[in-house]
Design a protein around this motif. Structure first.
Motif, PDB file in Angstrom:
ATOM      1  N   LEU A   1      -1.114  -1.190  -4.533  1.00 56.77           N
ATOM      2  CA  LEU A   1      -2.630  -0.147  -4.000  1.00 56.77           C
ATOM      3  C   LEU A   1      -1.616   1.152  -3.760  1.00 56.77           C
ATOM      4  O   LEU A   1      -1.136   1.464  -2.865  1.00 56.77           O
ATOM      5  CB  LEU A   1      -2.697  -1.380  -3.138  1.00 56.77           C
ATOM      6  CG  LEU A   1      -3.021  -2.523  -2.664  1.00 56.77           C
ATOM      7  CD1 LEU A   1      -3.885  -3.012  -1.254  1.00 56.77           C
ATOM      8  CD2 LEU A   1      -4.959  -3.128  -3.678  1.00 56.77           C
TER       9      LEU A   1
ATOM     10  N   MET B   1      -6.109   0.908  -7.655  1.00 50.97           N
ATOM     11  CA  MET B   1      -5.323   0.274  -8.011  1.00 50.97           C
ATOM     12  C   MET B   1      -4.589   0.606  -9.204  1.00 50.97           C
ATOM     13  O   MET B   1      -5.213   0.557  -9.871  1.00 50.97           O
ATOM     14  CB  MET B   1      -5.974  -1.344  -8.262  1.00 50.97           C
ATOM     15  CG  MET B   1      -6.361  -1.626  -6.806  1.00 50.97           C
ATOM     16  SD  MET B   1      -5.700  -2.694  -6.114  1.00 50.97           S
ATOM     17  CE  MET B   1      -5.350  -4.021  -7.126  1.00 50.97           C
TER      18      MET B   1
ATOM     19  N   LEU C   1       0.529  -1.130   0.545  1.00 51.05           N
ATOM     20  CA  LEU C   1      -0.019  -0.094  -0.263  1.00 51.05           C
ATOM     21  C   LEU C   1       0.794   1.533   0.263  1.00 51.05           C
ATOM     22  O   LEU C   1       1.457   1.383   0.790  1.00 51.05           O
ATOM     23  CB  LEU C   1      -0.704  -0.063   1.559  1.00 51.05           C
ATOM     24  CG  LEU C   1      -1.959   1.437   1.841  1.00 51.05           C
ATOM     25  CD1 LEU C   1      -2.651   1.498   0.350  1.00 51.05           C
ATOM     26  CD2 LEU C   1      -2.685   1.561   2.923  1.00 51.05           C
TER      27      LEU C   1
END
Length: 105
Positions: free
Chosen positions: A42, A103, A11
């Motif tokens: 992400l 994404m 992330l």
């Protein structure tokens, strides 16, 4: 943080207003490297979301009361548990929690 198919996942949270800056270039290079090496990436761009980085007492549903100081960790946690955080905070937390962050941006 592994993804659903056990691919390593990252992330990446950024909050810089200028994509062509050094910060933006480092971000782009790092994300490219991660993707080329098989990571699921992400992204959450706090600047693009209009995120306000300043923590204020209202973020913790704290009432202005000189006799009680704003306790950032305690008050914001209580607001989270009570569902009284500002909508932008709640939306971002929900997005990250459910995997709904941007994404492959």
């Amino acid at each position: 943080m592994p993804s659903a198919n056990n691919t390593p996942a990252v992330l990446w949270i950024s909050a810089h207003p200028e994509p062509s800056s050094l910060n933006g270039s480092l971000r782009a290079d790092a994300l490219d490297h991660l993707r080329r090496t098989g990571h699921a990436v992400l992204e959450s761009d706090l600047h693009a979301m209009g995120w306000d980085p300043v923590v204020r007492p209202r973020d913790g549903a704290h009432q202005a009361d000189a006799s009680q100081p704003f306790r950032v960790s305690t008050d914001t946690r209580a607001a989270h548990l009570a569902g009284t955080q500002p909508i932008d905070v709640s939306a971002s937390m929900w997005s990250i929690h459910t995997g709904g962050v941007d994404m492959e941006r």
